[in-house]
Enzyme design. Structure first.
Site, PDB file in Angstrom:
ATOM      1  N   ARG A 161      21.054 -20.052  10.674  1.00 36.78           N
ATOM      2  CA  ARG A 161      22.283 -20.830  10.827  1.00 36.78           C
ATOM      3  C   ARG A 161      23.487 -20.245  10.111  1.00 36.78           C
ATOM      4  NH1 ARG A 161      20.548 -26.542   8.775  1.00 36.78           N
ATOM      5  NH2 ARG A 161      22.819 -26.749   8.688  1.00 36.78           N
ATOM      6  N   HIS A 217       5.875 -19.291   9.906  1.00 40.39           N
ATOM      7  CA  HIS A 217       5.496 -20.300  10.903  1.00 40.39           C
ATOM      8  C   HIS A 217       6.125 -21.660  10.582  1.00 40.39           C
ATOM      9  CE1 HIS A 217       2.294 -17.447  11.946  1.00 40.39           C
ATOM     10  NE2 HIS A 217       1.904 -17.495  10.694  1.00 40.39           N
TER      11      HIS A 217
END
Length: 223
Positions: free
Chosen positions: A91, A121
């Protein structure tokens, strides 16, 4: 005791491109406010033989692997031989070192990842610094805002250190291992070579060379 939370106690700065930036601070969370600005300055100095610019304020090492479904928003730097895998969401304000893994559906925001960090993960890492060869197991996350939205403090025993920050995830020292599906609550600081059991809920300072089983069961590793 407070020296255990110093940058020099948690990290070997030879394993990050942010060394000159971090060494001006005492505590690692003091560096969170300026990560984006530092990336912008560093990016302009990177070798065009080693890095290419992909979009606005995004520098990616040519040896890095970025999967087509990953999304990267600048400012961001992705280091050599790093993998950013399927559906990763970066982001912005993210400095990712060399030989890292940013895995499937992992989200990064306002972070420094030292070299050889793995968040492989379903991890969320926000407003955090992860040291050399630290690893977050599948589903483990940093919680970076308190539920009551008050400023984050770091607890060391009965002492509270005011950080002045509303957003503060976790500071992981070098070689920290975080077990699967653990939550690192706002203001977590974990010393070098410490292991956190899966399904843990961690808050405050955890000493180096420890095994965190639960808040009332933190034991020193046996050499």
């Amino acid at each position: 005791m407070m020296e255990n939370l110093f940058i020099r106690s948690l990290y070997d700065l030879s394993h990050t491109a942010a060394a000159t930036y971090l060494e001006q601070y005492t505590y690692p969370w003091e560096a969170l406010a300026g990560i984006g600005e530092f990336i912008l300055k560093l990016g302009e100095t990177l070798s065009t033989e080693e890095y290419e610019k992909r979009g606005e304020d995004i520098w990616v090492a040519k040896s890095a692997t970025i999967f087509p479904t990953a999304y990267i928003h600048g400012p961001a730097i992705i280091g050599p031989n790093t993998e950013v895998r399927q559906c990763a969401f970066i982001r912005g304000n993210a400095l990712v070192g060399a030989n890292c893994v940013v895995g499937n559906s992992t989200e990064l925001k306002n972070v420094i990842l030292f070299d050889c960090v793995q968040v492989p993960h379903y991890n969320y890492v926000g407003d955090s610094i992860l040291g050399y060869k630290s690893h977050m197991g599948a589903g483990s996350i940093t919680s970076n805002v308190k539920s009551d939205k008050t400023l984050v403090t770091v607890c060391v025993g009965n002492t509270r250190i005011e950080t002045g920050r509303k957003k503060f995830g976790a500071m992981l020292g070098d070689f920290v291992e975080v077990g699967c599906n653990s939550v690192l609550n706002p203001g977590t600081v974990i010393g070098r070579h410490t292991n956190v059991y899966p399904l843990s809920m961690v808050r405050g300072f955890v000493p180096e060379n420890s095994i965190y089983k639960r808040a009332d069961a933190v034991v020193q590793k046996v050499e």
